[in-house]
Design a protein around this motif. Structure first.
Motif, PDB file in Angstrom:
ATOM      1  N   GLU A  91       0.911  -1.286   0.176  1.00 34.15           N
ATOM      2  CA  GLU A  91       0.024  -0.018  -0.082  1.00 34.15           C
ATOM      3  C   GLU A  91       0.927   1.132   0.019  1.00 34.15           C
ATOM      4  O   GLU A  91       1.302   1.703   1.122  1.00 34.15           O
ATOM      5  CB  GLU A  91      -0.731   0.039   1.285  1.00 34.15           C
ATOM      6  N   TRP A  92       0.981   1.800  -1.096  1.00 38.45           N
ATOM      7  CA  TRP A  92       1.999   3.062  -1.305  1.00 38.45           C
ATOM      8  C   TRP A  92       1.183   4.232  -0.986  1.00 38.45           C
ATOM      9  O   TRP A  92       0.198   4.511  -1.185  1.00 38.45           O
ATOM     10  CB  TRP A  92       2.482   3.143  -2.888  1.00 38.45           C
ATOM     11  N   ARG A  93       2.260   5.145  -0.213  1.00 34.96           N
ATOM     12  CA  ARG A  93       1.756   6.313   0.364  1.00 34.96           C
ATOM     13  C   ARG A  93       2.734   7.399  -0.024  1.00 34.96           C
ATOM     14  O   ARG A  93       4.104   7.268  -0.198  1.00 34.96           O
ATOM     15  CB  ARG A  93       1.726   6.487   1.798  1.00 34.96           C
ATOM     16  N   LYS A  94       2.246   8.600  -0.340  1.00 34.20           N
ATOM     17  CA  LYS A  94       2.881   9.669  -0.602  1.00 34.20           C
ATOM     18  C   LYS A  94       2.666  10.650   0.456  1.00 34.20           C
ATOM     19  O   LYS A  94       1.739  10.557   1.229  1.00 34.20           O
ATOM     20  CB  LYS A  94       2.560  10.467  -2.035  1.00 34.20           C
ATOM     21  N   SER A  95       3.993  11.593   0.628  1.00 35.72           N
ATOM     22  CA  SER A  95       3.625  12.610   1.668  1.00 35.72           C
ATOM     23  C   SER A  95       2.562  13.374   1.485  1.00 35.72           C
ATOM     24  O   SER A  95       2.188  13.795   0.547  1.00 35.72           O
ATOM     25  CB  SER A  95       5.153  13.467   1.706  1.00 35.72           C
ATOM     26  N   SER A  96       1.930  13.656   2.672  1.00 33.78           N
ATOM     27  CA  SER A  96       0.655  14.617   2.788  1.00 33.78           C
ATOM     28  C   SER A  96       1.209  16.003   2.339  1.00 33.78           C
ATOM     29  O   SER A  96       0.339  17.069   2.103  1.00 33.78           O
ATOM     30  CB  SER A  96       0.129  14.783   4.401  1.00 33.78           C
ATOM     31  N   ARG A  97       2.595  16.485   2.393  1.00 38.90           N
ATOM     32  CA  ARG A  97       3.049  17.650   2.186  1.00 38.90           C
ATOM     33  C   ARG A  97       3.233  17.929   0.638  1.00 38.90           C
ATOM     34  O   ARG A  97       3.425  18.811   0.168  1.00 38.90           O
ATOM     35  CB  ARG A  97       4.214  17.818   2.646  1.00 38.90           C
ATOM     36  N   SER A  98       3.112  16.625  -0.465  1.00 41.54           N
ATOM     37  CA  SER A  98       3.213  16.747  -1.554  1.00 41.54           C
ATOM     38  C   SER A  98       1.865  17.138  -2.165  1.00 41.54           C
ATOM     39  O   SER A  98       0.893  16.731  -1.831  1.00 41.54           O
ATOM     40  CB  SER A  98       3.366  15.251  -2.132  1.00 41.54           C
ATOM     41  N   GLY A  99       1.986  18.159  -3.292  1.00 34.13           N
ATOM     42  CA  GLY A  99       0.845  18.808  -3.798  1.00 34.13           C
ATOM     43  C   GLY A  99       0.161  17.735  -4.796  1.00 34.13           C
ATOM     44  O   GLY A  99       0.634  16.901  -5.267  1.00 34.13           O
TER      45      GLY A  99
ATOM     46  N   ASN B 160      -0.496  18.330  -7.785  1.00 35.40           N
ATOM     47  CA  ASN B 160       0.284  18.372  -8.983  1.00 35.40           C
ATOM     48  C   ASN B 160       1.787  18.020  -9.249  1.00 35.40           C
ATOM     49  O   ASN B 160       2.559  18.578  -9.883  1.00 35.40           O
ATOM     50  CB  ASN B 160       0.174  19.806  -9.785  1.00 35.40           C
ATOM     51  N   CYS B 161       2.194  17.878  -7.931  1.00 31.50           N
ATOM     52  CA  CYS B 161       3.736  17.797  -7.842  1.00 31.50           C
ATOM     53  C   CYS B 161       4.168  16.438  -8.589  1.00 31.50           C
ATOM     54  O   CYS B 161       3.452  15.409  -8.550  1.00 31.50           O
ATOM     55  CB  CYS B 161       3.975  17.391  -6.282  1.00 31.50           C
ATOM     56  N   ASP B 162       5.271  16.448  -9.337  1.00 33.77           N
ATOM     57  CA  ASP B 162       5.637  15.264 -10.310  1.00 33.77           C
ATOM     58  C   ASP B 162       7.058  14.786  -9.865  1.00 33.77           C
ATOM     59  O   ASP B 162       7.520  14.138 -10.619  1.00 33.77           O
ATOM     60  CB  ASP B 162       5.603  15.501 -11.647  1.00 33.77           C
ATOM     61  N   ASN B 163       7.653  15.281  -8.769  1.00 31.88           N
ATOM     62  CA  ASN B 163       8.822  14.935  -8.223  1.00 31.88           C
ATOM     63  C   ASN B 163       8.807  14.132  -6.829  1.00 31.88           C
ATOM     64  O   ASN B 163       9.500  14.809  -5.948  1.00 31.88           O
ATOM     65  CB  ASN B 163       9.960  15.713  -8.510  1.00 31.88           C
ATOM     66  N   CYS B 164       7.936  13.319  -6.701  1.00 29.37           N
ATOM     67  CA  CYS B 164       7.722  12.783  -5.416  1.00 29.37           C
ATOM     68  C   CYS B 164       8.131  11.347  -5.400  1.00 29.37           C
ATOM     69  O   CYS B 164       8.398  10.693  -6.377  1.00 29.37           O
ATOM     70  CB  CYS B 164       6.321  12.612  -5.008  1.00 29.37           C
ATOM     71  N   VAL B 165       8.411  11.106  -4.106  1.00 30.99           N
ATOM     72  CA  VAL B 165       8.655   9.654  -3.888  1.00 30.99           C
ATOM     73  C   VAL B 165       7.343   8.837  -3.344  1.00 30.99           C
ATOM     74  O   VAL B 165       6.422   9.429  -2.364  1.00 30.99           O
ATOM     75  CB  VAL B 165       9.776   9.097  -3.155  1.00 30.99           C
ATOM     76  N   GLU B 166       7.123   7.414  -3.181  1.00 29.91           N
ATOM     77  CA  GLU B 166       6.134   6.948  -2.238  1.00 29.91           C
ATOM     78  C   GLU B 166       6.690   5.822  -1.322  1.00 29.91           C
ATOM     79  O   GLU B 166       7.711   5.167  -1.772  1.00 29.91           O
ATOM     80  CB  GLU B 166       5.009   6.308  -3.239  1.00 29.91           C
ATOM     81  N   VAL B 167       6.198   5.435  -0.405  1.00 27.34           N
ATOM     82  CA  VAL B 167       6.817   4.579   0.521  1.00 27.34           C
ATOM     83  C   VAL B 167       5.599   3.611   0.883  1.00 27.34           C
ATOM     84  O   VAL B 167       4.432   3.829   0.915  1.00 27.34           O
ATOM     85  CB  VAL B 167       7.174   5.299   1.817  1.00 27.34           C
ATOM     86  N   ALA B 168       6.207   2.490   1.017  1.00 30.82           N
ATOM     87  CA  ALA B 168       5.232   1.139   1.500  1.00 30.82           C
ATOM     88  C   ALA B 168       6.051   0.482   2.560  1.00 30.82           C
ATOM     89  O   ALA B 168       7.278   0.293   2.493  1.00 30.82           O
ATOM     90  CB  ALA B 168       4.793   0.284   0.374  1.00 30.82           C
TER      91      ALA B 168
ATOM     92  N   ILE C  87      10.907  -1.563   4.299  1.00 33.06           N
ATOM     93  CA  ILE C  87      10.398  -0.253   3.978  1.00 33.06           C
ATOM     94  C   ILE C  87      10.719  -0.440   2.420  1.00 33.06           C
ATOM     95  O   ILE C  87      12.048  -0.228   2.020  1.00 33.06           O
ATOM     96  CB  ILE C  87      10.769   0.801   4.576  1.00 33.06           C
ATOM     97  N   ALA C  88       9.556   0.172   1.437  1.00 28.77           N
ATOM     98  CA  ALA C  88      10.041   0.094   0.155  1.00 28.77           C
ATOM     99  C   ALA C  88       9.821   1.495  -0.431  1.00 28.77           C
ATOM    100  O   ALA C  88       8.916   2.166   0.333  1.00 28.77           O
ATOM    101  CB  ALA C  88       9.144  -0.775  -0.814  1.00 28.77           C
ATOM    102  N   ILE C  89      10.514   2.153  -1.325  1.00 34.64           N
ATOM    103  CA  ILE C  89      10.583   3.272  -1.650  1.00 34.64           C
ATOM    104  C   ILE C  89      10.738   3.274  -3.399  1.00 34.64           C
ATOM    105  O   ILE C  89      11.493   2.408  -3.810  1.00 34.64           O
ATOM    106  CB  ILE C  89      11.661   4.268  -1.339  1.00 34.64           C
ATOM    107  N   ARG C  90       9.644   4.300  -3.817  1.00 31.83           N
ATOM    108  CA  ARG C  90       9.661   4.201  -5.313  1.00 31.83           C
ATOM    109  C   ARG C  90       9.310   5.462  -5.964  1.00 31.83           C
ATOM    110  O   ARG C  90       8.818   6.607  -5.033  1.00 31.83           O
ATOM    111  CB  ARG C  90       8.652   3.161  -5.930  1.00 31.83           C
ATOM    112  N   ASP C  91       9.745   5.746  -7.081  1.00 28.69           N
ATOM    113  CA  ASP C  91       9.314   7.085  -7.836  1.00 28.69           C
ATOM    114  C   ASP C  91       7.826   7.209  -8.213  1.00 28.69           C
ATOM    115  O   ASP C  91       7.433   6.118  -8.904  1.00 28.69           O
ATOM    116  CB  ASP C  91      10.200   7.174  -9.100  1.00 28.69           C
TER     117      ASP C  91
END
Length: 75
Positions: free
Chosen positions: A16-24, A26-34, A40-44
Motif C-alpha cells: 500500500e503505497w503512500r505519498k507525503s501529505s506535504r506533496s501537492g 500536481n507535484c511530479d517529483n515525489c517518492v512513495e513509501v510502503a 520499507i520500500a521506496i519508489r518514484d
C-alpha cells in the motif's frame, strides 16, 4: 511477486503505497513509501511499475533521523 532481500521476503504487489501529505496534487517529483514484510520500500511516484529501493527498519530510521536533523539540506 515475492522478493527476498536483506533477510526480508517482500511482496510489492500487496504494498500500500503512500505519498507525503506535504506533496501537492500536481507535484511530479515525489517518492512513495510502503511498509511491507517488515521492510520499507521506496519508489518514484512517476514510475510506479519501476524499481523500488528496499530498506531495513534500522536503515529507514537512520534516513528519517538524518532528514529530521538537516543532514541532507542543501547549503
Amino acid at each position: 511477486m515475492d522478493v527476498e532481500i536483506k533477510g526480508f521476503r517482500v511482496d510489492l504487489t500487496a504494498a500500500e503505497w503512500r505519498k507525503s501529505s506535504r506533496s501537492g496534487p500536481n507535484c511530479d517529483n515525489c517518492v512513495e513509501v510502503a511498509f511491507v514484510g517488515g521492510a520499507i520500500a521506496i519508489r518514484d511516484s512517476k514510475n510506479p511499475t519501476g524499481p523500488a529501493l528496499i530498506f531495513t527498519p534500522d536503515e529507514w530510521d537512520a534516513f528519517v533521523g538524518g532528514a529530521r536533523d538537516g543532514e541532507f539540506d542543501l547549503v
